[in-house]
Design a protein around this motif. Sequence first.
Motif, PDB file in Angstrom:
ATOM      1  N   MET A   1      -5.827 -32.271  53.157  1.00  0.00           N
ATOM      2  CA  MET A   1      -5.248 -32.420  51.823  1.00  0.00           C
ATOM      3  C   MET A   1      -4.032 -31.516  51.657  1.00  0.00           C
ATOM      4  O   MET A   1      -3.077 -31.842  50.974  1.00  0.00           O
ATOM      5  N   ALA A   4      -0.741 -33.013  52.177  1.00  0.00           N
ATOM      6  CA  ALA A   4      -0.273 -33.887  51.106  1.00  0.00           C
ATOM      7  C   ALA A   4       0.376 -33.089  49.991  1.00  0.00           C
ATOM      8  O   ALA A   4       1.275 -33.563  49.317  1.00  0.00           O
ATOM      9  N   ALA A  74      -2.111 -41.811  57.316  1.00  0.00           N
ATOM     10  CA  ALA A  74      -2.821 -41.348  56.117  1.00  0.00           C
ATOM     11  C   ALA A  74      -2.092 -40.168  55.492  1.00  0.00           C
ATOM     12  O   ALA A  74      -2.022 -40.041  54.266  1.00  0.00           O
ATOM     13  N   LYS A  77       0.985 -41.446  53.529  1.00  0.00           N
ATOM     14  CA  LYS A  77       0.573 -42.124  52.289  1.00  0.00           C
ATOM     15  C   LYS A  77       0.092 -41.119  51.248  1.00  0.00           C
ATOM     16  O   LYS A  77       0.418 -41.233  50.067  1.00  0.00           O
ATOM     17  N   SER A  78      -0.692 -40.137  51.684  1.00  0.00           N
ATOM     18  CA  SER A  78      -1.198 -39.115  50.748  1.00  0.00           C
ATOM     19  C   SER A  78      -0.052 -38.307  50.163  1.00  0.00           C
ATOM     20  O   SER A  78      -0.028 -38.006  48.968  1.00  0.00           O
ATOM     21  N   TRP A  79       0.907 -37.955  51.017  1.00  0.00           N
ATOM     22  CA  TRP A  79       2.046 -37.133  50.581  1.00  0.00           C
ATOM     23  C   TRP A  79       2.872 -37.890  49.540  1.00  0.00           C
ATOM     24  O   TRP A  79       3.222 -37.349  48.490  1.00  0.00           O
ATOM     25  N   PHE A  82       0.880 -38.221  46.260  1.00  0.00           N
ATOM     26  CA  PHE A  82       0.770 -36.958  45.525  1.00  0.00           C
ATOM     27  C   PHE A  82       2.093 -36.586  44.853  1.00  0.00           C
ATOM     28  O   PHE A  82       2.128 -36.200  43.690  1.00  0.00           O
TER      29      PHE A  82
END
Length: 200
Positions: A1, A4, A74, A77-79, A82
Amino acid sequence: MEQAIDGGFAAPVFDAQAIFRAVMDAMARPGTIQPVAALTQPPATLSATAGAVALTLCDHDTPLWLDTPLQVSAAAKSWLAFHSGAPLAATAADAHFALVANPANLMALENFAQGTQEYPDRSTTLILQVESLTAGEPLELKGPGIETLATIAPTPLPRHFVEQWKQNGARFPRGVDIILAAPDGVACLPRTTRIKTLET
């Protein structure tokens, strides 16, 4: 996490303003290269420039389409989720923006939202992550915002790009616009720009 959360704009308002100004200047003067500082540190699949442009232009109201390298990352995409809050577009035709890490394998431009005659701005703006704006095949640009002639040489580009761009121009006022995000700057190709290779 943590990946991100880290690597976004250090000073979001000022950094976004600087990137926005560079993109607008590049859009107003096609073929010019507007320098940008590395203001973001996204996960490896995404370049600092492309990441900064995405964070500047995308928000929770702008569906974002990702090409396969970004789709399978992943971390990327998370970055993006967020820092921008942009929802992922189900298809290319639903996207306000498209972020492309590998332009050479990009699907045809006609697959993206083209806008309508009444609302041509409801089209997709493509952000292409390129390695260079000067090391590819030289392209001659003409059209609004260009006094006589501009030359740019981005690489990599989508297959049959010049032919695809001619078809894009034929759909005017519909059609897509392109932002080229290189390590050291951005250049833009609005749909009104005409492109040809030096041989043709």
